[in-house]
Design a protein around this motif. Structure first.
Motif, PDB file in Angstrom:
ATOM      1  N   VAL A 133     -30.028 -11.137  46.485  1.00 30.94           N
ATOM      2  CA  VAL A 133     -30.230 -12.236  45.537  1.00 30.94           C
ATOM      3  C   VAL A 133     -29.581 -13.516  46.057  1.00 30.94           C
ATOM      4  O   VAL A 133     -30.144 -14.607  45.931  1.00 30.94           O
ATOM      5  CB  VAL A 133     -29.680 -11.866  44.145  1.00 30.94           C
ATOM      6  CG1 VAL A 133     -29.675 -13.075  43.215  1.00 30.94           C
ATOM      7  CG2 VAL A 133     -30.507 -10.742  43.538  1.00 30.94           C
ATOM      8  N   THR A 166     -31.775 -15.062  48.644  1.00 29.78           N
ATOM      9  CA  THR A 166     -32.977 -15.613  48.014  1.00 29.78           C
ATOM     10  C   THR A 166     -32.690 -16.939  47.333  1.00 29.78           C
ATOM     11  O   THR A 166     -33.426 -17.917  47.493  1.00 29.78           O
ATOM     12  CB  THR A 166     -33.546 -14.605  47.001  1.00 29.78           C
ATOM     13  OG1 THR A 166     -33.871 -13.387  47.670  1.00 29.78           O
ATOM     14  CG2 THR A 166     -34.789 -15.164  46.331  1.00 29.78           C
ATOM     15  N   LEU A 167     -31.599 -16.995  46.567  1.00 30.52           N
ATOM     16  CA  LEU A 167     -31.279 -18.215  45.827  1.00 30.52           C
ATOM     17  C   LEU A 167     -30.854 -19.354  46.756  1.00 30.52           C
ATOM     18  O   LEU A 167     -31.227 -20.511  46.540  1.00 30.52           O
ATOM     19  CB  LEU A 167     -30.180 -17.925  44.803  1.00 30.52           C
ATOM     20  CG  LEU A 167     -30.555 -16.954  43.676  1.00 30.52           C
ATOM     21  CD1 LEU A 167     -29.386 -16.778  42.719  1.00 30.52           C
ATOM     22  CD2 LEU A 167     -31.785 -17.449  42.914  1.00 30.52           C
ATOM     23  N   VAL A 214     -39.101 -18.725  45.871  1.00 31.42           N
ATOM     24  CA  VAL A 214     -38.471 -17.425  45.638  1.00 31.42           C
ATOM     25  C   VAL A 214     -39.309 -16.296  46.225  1.00 31.42           C
ATOM     26  O   VAL A 214     -38.780 -15.306  46.737  1.00 31.42           O
ATOM     27  CB  VAL A 214     -38.248 -17.209  44.121  1.00 31.42           C
ATOM     28  CG1 VAL A 214     -37.824 -15.775  43.825  1.00 31.42           C
ATOM     29  CG2 VAL A 214     -37.189 -18.176  43.600  1.00 31.42           C
ATOM     30  N   THR A 265     -36.439  -6.885  40.419  1.00 29.23           N
ATOM     31  CA  THR A 265     -35.448  -7.962  40.341  1.00 29.23           C
ATOM     32  C   THR A 265     -36.079  -9.303  40.656  1.00 29.23           C
ATOM     33  O   THR A 265     -35.824 -10.305  39.968  1.00 29.23           O
ATOM     34  CB  THR A 265     -34.296  -7.685  41.322  1.00 29.23           C
ATOM     35  OG1 THR A 265     -33.727  -6.399  41.050  1.00 29.23           O
ATOM     36  CG2 THR A 265     -33.220  -8.747  41.206  1.00 29.23           C
ATOM     37  N   LEU A 266     -36.906  -9.343  41.672  1.00 30.86           N
ATOM     38  CA  LEU A 266     -37.591 -10.591  42.034  1.00 30.86           C
ATOM     39  C   LEU A 266     -38.511 -11.046  40.915  1.00 30.86           C
ATOM     40  O   LEU A 266     -38.589 -12.242  40.599  1.00 30.86           O
ATOM     41  CB  LEU A 266     -38.380 -10.383  43.323  1.00 30.86           C
ATOM     42  CG  LEU A 266     -39.095 -11.605  43.894  1.00 30.86           C
ATOM     43  CD1 LEU A 266     -38.101 -12.676  44.294  1.00 30.86           C
ATOM     44  CD2 LEU A 266     -39.953 -11.204  45.086  1.00 30.86           C
ATOM     45  N   ILE A 306     -36.392 -12.605  38.187  1.00 25.76           N
ATOM     46  CA  ILE A 306     -35.914 -13.939  38.577  1.00 25.76           C
ATOM     47  C   ILE A 306     -37.024 -14.970  38.410  1.00 25.76           C
ATOM     48  O   ILE A 306     -36.814 -16.061  37.851  1.00 25.76           O
ATOM     49  CB  ILE A 306     -35.404 -13.917  40.027  1.00 25.76           C
ATOM     50  CG1 ILE A 306     -34.133 -13.063  40.132  1.00 25.76           C
ATOM     51  CG2 ILE A 306     -35.120 -15.332  40.523  1.00 25.76           C
ATOM     52  CD1 ILE A 306     -33.646 -12.879  41.553  1.00 25.76           C
ATOM     53  N   THR A 307     -38.218 -14.635  38.887  1.00 25.40           N
ATOM     54  CA  THR A 307     -39.346 -15.554  38.755  1.00 25.40           C
ATOM     55  C   THR A 307     -39.681 -15.794  37.290  1.00 25.40           C
ATOM     56  O   THR A 307     -39.975 -16.932  36.881  1.00 25.40           O
ATOM     57  CB  THR A 307     -40.572 -14.986  39.488  1.00 25.40           C
ATOM     58  OG1 THR A 307     -40.222 -14.688  40.838  1.00 25.40           O
ATOM     59  CG2 THR A 307     -41.715 -15.974  39.475  1.00 25.40           C
ATOM     60  N   MET A 350     -37.636 -15.672  34.795  1.00 24.38           N
ATOM     61  CA  MET A 350     -36.600 -16.524  34.223  1.00 24.38           C
ATOM     62  C   MET A 350     -36.869 -17.997  34.547  1.00 24.38           C
ATOM     63  O   MET A 350     -36.779 -18.860  33.661  1.00 24.38           O
ATOM     64  CB  MET A 350     -35.230 -16.110  34.761  1.00 24.38           C
ATOM     65  CG  MET A 350     -34.074 -16.954  34.240  1.00 24.38           C
ATOM     66  SD  MET A 350     -32.520 -16.528  35.026  1.00 24.38           S
ATOM     67  CE  MET A 350     -32.837 -17.085  36.715  1.00 24.38           C
TER      68      MET A 350
END
Length: 319
Positions: free
Chosen positions: A96, A99-100, A241, A296-297, A300-301, A303
């Motif tokens: 993560v 990625t961020l 992302v 998880t990805l 995140i997307t 969100m």
């Protein structure tokens, strides 16, 4: 009760609520054609929904098997990610963070550059310049990402190493910078469309008050088009992302928990590419990690998209 029109000779039926042409009321073929078109349109709309539900189902169902063997607390708090080693660790924050950080670098490049280009094309460029520049700009979005990856590794990284001698051969900075260049067309094109949709009366009112073109663009056009700009930024975030090949080539794919863009690191997408090559047996814990990482990805997307929708609604209320 039925009557005949004196002008057309068409039979008219009185239904109590008005007059309906007998030709239209008994045209069964027209009725079925409309039903068929309606059904086709509904199926086309439902296809995207069903595809999304299918993706979510696969990720959730496979992730359930993963979390039945690995504690979700360890998954979220462990600082190592070595699922393929004998001493296995499953700390998703390692991926993560990469990625961020890479996405943040990309956005720091793409948002200012893309918005500036959009302002120029919308408010300053002539029609001839716009007709030439916009297709060329959008052509950047059609270049394969693997080409961007090699561009980052062979061109951008040596330039950055000249400016930053301590920069390694693989880094999130180089990959993120090129990702930002790749995302610029998305932001520039959508933002320019949103700005051009602003009514000309707003610009003319600002000009009548003595405002310059630049002041009008920044203080009148951009606030009025802010919901469209927010949509372009959300699309850019989702694109950053989810990017894979640039990071797989230029970021190093080393599972390293770092928030420093000058270090190599792995991202969620690059790890999925690394593991999904078919070397692991189906159902193994290493194979199931790609679904947990994919879930998880997806979260995140999701969100980022929720935040983007909230911003759009907020700015629509204000302007």
């Amino acid at each position: 009760m039925q009557t005949v029109s004196s002008t057309t000779g068409v039979q008219i039926s009185n239904t109590g609520s008005g007059y309906i042409s007998a030709r239209l009321s008994h045209n069964a073929m027209r009725h079925w054609n409309e039903r068929l078109i309606e059904t086709v349109l509904f199926l086309a709309a439902a296809l995207s929904v069903l595809t999304t539900l299918g993706i979510v189902y696969i990720l959730v169902s496979e992730s359930i098997h993963f979390f039945a063997r690995i504690s979700i607390v360890d998954f979220l708090t462990d600082t190592q990610w070595t699922p393929l080693f004998d001493d296995a660790h499953f700390g998703i924050m390692v991926l993560v963070s990469g990625t961020l950080v890479s996405s943040l670098v990309a956005l720091l490049v793409a948002i200012p550059v893309g918005t500036t280009i959009a302002i120029y094309l919308s408010e300053f460029a002539g029609s001839r310049v716009r007709e030439i520049a916009k297709p060329i700009l959008e052509l950047l979005g059609g270049i394969p990402t693997i080409v961007y990856g090699y561009f980052a590794l062979l061109v951008v990284t040596p330039i950055l190493q000249w400016a930053l001698p301590n920069l390694p051969g693989f880094s999130l900075l180089s990959a993120g910078f090129v990702m930002g260049i790749m995302i610029v067309p998305y932001i520039a094109s959508l933002s320019e469309d949103a700005m051009r949709a602003v009514p000309m009366s707003l610009r003319e009112g600002a000009y009548a008050m003595g405002s310059s073109r630049l002041y009008t663009a920044i203080h009148v056009v951009i606030p009025a088009a802010l919901s469209g700009l927010a949509a372009s930024y959300v699309l850019a975030v989702s694109r950053a992302v989810g990017e894979t090949m640039i990071l797989a080539v230029a970021a190093g794919m080393q599972p390293n928990l770092t928030w420093n863009p000058m270090e190599p690191a792995a991202t969620i997408t690059s790890y999925i590419v690394q593991v999904a090559l078919g070397d692991l047996p189906h159902g193994s814990i290493g194979y199931q990690t790609i679904f947990a990482a994919g879930l998880t990805l997806l979260l995140i997307t999701l969100m980022f998209n929720i935040v983007g929708q909230w911003l759009r609604a907020k700015y629509k209320e204000n302007y």
